[in-house]
Design an enzyme around this catalytic site. Sequence first.
Site, PDB file in Angstrom:
ATOM      1  N   ASP A 169       3.277  13.343  -6.267  1.00 10.04           N
ATOM      2  CA  ASP A 169       2.406  12.619  -7.134  1.00 10.04           C
ATOM      3  C   ASP A 169       1.366  13.582  -7.629  1.00 10.04           C
ATOM      4  O   ASP A 169       1.209  14.883  -7.199  1.00 10.04           O
ATOM      5  CB  ASP A 169       1.634  11.750  -6.336  1.00 10.04           C
ATOM      6  N   GLU A 193     -10.755   5.175  -6.617  1.00  7.55           N
ATOM      7  CA  GLU A 193     -11.174   6.392  -5.866  1.00  7.55           C
ATOM      8  C   GLU A 193     -12.429   6.411  -5.284  1.00  7.55           C
ATOM      9  O   GLU A 193     -12.941   6.686  -4.343  1.00  7.55           O
ATOM     10  CB  GLU A 193     -10.949   7.674  -6.767  1.00  7.55           C
ATOM     11  N   CYS A 196       0.995   1.951 -11.524  1.00  5.03           N
ATOM     12  CA  CYS A 196       0.143   3.339 -11.059  1.00  5.03           C
ATOM     13  C   CYS A 196      -0.179   3.306  -9.642  1.00  5.03           C
ATOM     14  O   CYS A 196      -0.318   2.388  -8.923  1.00  5.03           O
ATOM     15  CB  CYS A 196      -1.221   3.202 -11.953  1.00  5.03           C
ATOM     16  N   HIS A 212      -2.357   3.962  -7.771  1.00  7.75           N
ATOM     17  CA  HIS A 212      -3.700   3.252  -7.354  1.00  7.75           C
ATOM     18  C   HIS A 212      -3.754   1.876  -7.124  1.00  7.75           C
ATOM     19  O   HIS A 212      -4.708   1.164  -6.623  1.00  7.75           O
ATOM     20  CB  HIS A 212      -4.883   3.991  -8.140  1.00  7.75           C
TER      21      HIS A 212
HETATM   22  N1  DGL Z   1      -0.691   8.875 -10.038  1.00  4.11           N
HETATM   23  C1  DGL Z   1      -0.820   8.319 -11.172  1.00  4.11           C
HETATM   24  C2  DGL Z   1       0.235   7.319 -11.717  1.00  4.11           C
HETATM   25  O1  DGL Z   1       0.698   6.754 -10.875  1.00  4.11           O
HETATM   26  C3  DGL Z   1      -2.307   8.002 -11.347  1.00  4.11           C
HETATM   27  C4  DGL Z   1      -3.257   9.080 -11.272  1.00  4.11           C
HETATM   28  C5  DGL Z   1      -3.298  10.134 -12.454  1.00  4.11           C
HETATM   29  O2  DGL Z   1      -3.780   9.851 -13.772  1.00  4.11           O
HETATM   30  O3  DGL Z   1      -2.779  11.356 -12.215  1.00  4.11           O
HETATM   31  O4  DGL Z   1       0.217   7.235 -12.836  1.00  4.11           O
END
Ligand code: DGL
Length: 275
Positions: free
Chosen positions: A20, A162, A194, A196
């Site tokens: 990630d 976050e 996403c 998050h």
């Molecule tokens: N890991 C990213 C996603 O799933 C979210 C965080 C980022 O913007 O790097 O899109």
Amino acid sequence: MSITSPSPSPKASSPIGVFDSGIGGLTVVRALMERLPFEDILYFGDTARVPYGVKSVPTIQSFTKQITEFLLEREVKLLVIACNTMAAVAADIVRKLSPVPVLDVIATGALAAHQASRRRAIGVIGTPTTVNSNAYALELHRLDANLRVYSQACPLFVPLVEEGWLEHEVTRLTAREYLKPALVENIDTLVLGCTHYPLLKPLLQDVVGRDVALVDSALATAEQAAALLDAQKLRNPGHKAPSYRYFVTDVPLRFQTIGERFLGRSLGEVERVYW
Ligand code: DGL
């Protein structure tokens, strides 16, 4: 003259490689740990260069290539692109490079959304890069050309998660604002596109109402990883306590707290990679 040796075939006792842009992909690791409790996992989080969701496509592609090579050198048996942004713009690059099977959260999330939707009206939320790439809509339309897909970029959600504002009034108001257009379209399914967003599930379910199914690509990915390992006879035959290794490119402030929130358990040892 360069001599290319044949790619070794993946071994069942090897670890699964998950990566990630930062620590958000730990939501996928958490789902994998629960679904596949005897599998070793190598996790790579590019914490020095996160966020990817607002970066240009060529930059994300070159970072993705570098991470893929790092994990392939460690002989993983399966690669899981846990980041929606990388899956949106660089999944093809990973598949071209990889001699082992590759799963990505967009393909698995789209499939789960297609299966969940009754009225064939699906909402997708993600970072600006994911939404601008149209990757979810393309994948959903490949599954069913008659689906109606409404996508919405939600750039404020990553910092809010976050910050730990999972139930905060500010997050609730932000979610109402972002989701208004999709709700007007009478969606019955919402893809959390996403890493998050699964942490916002209770709040998002409140905002969209009980009639809208939330699709968590982390859970869908763990399910597909289990099916793929079974089909390719790649499940770890051992039943001893698995080993988990976490590689990151930086250890930022509050890393431990945030990481453990995503993982739902203590992180253990984290290894710093210097690039
Ligand atoms: N890991 C990213 C996603 O799933 C979210 C965080 C980022 O913007 O790097 O899109």
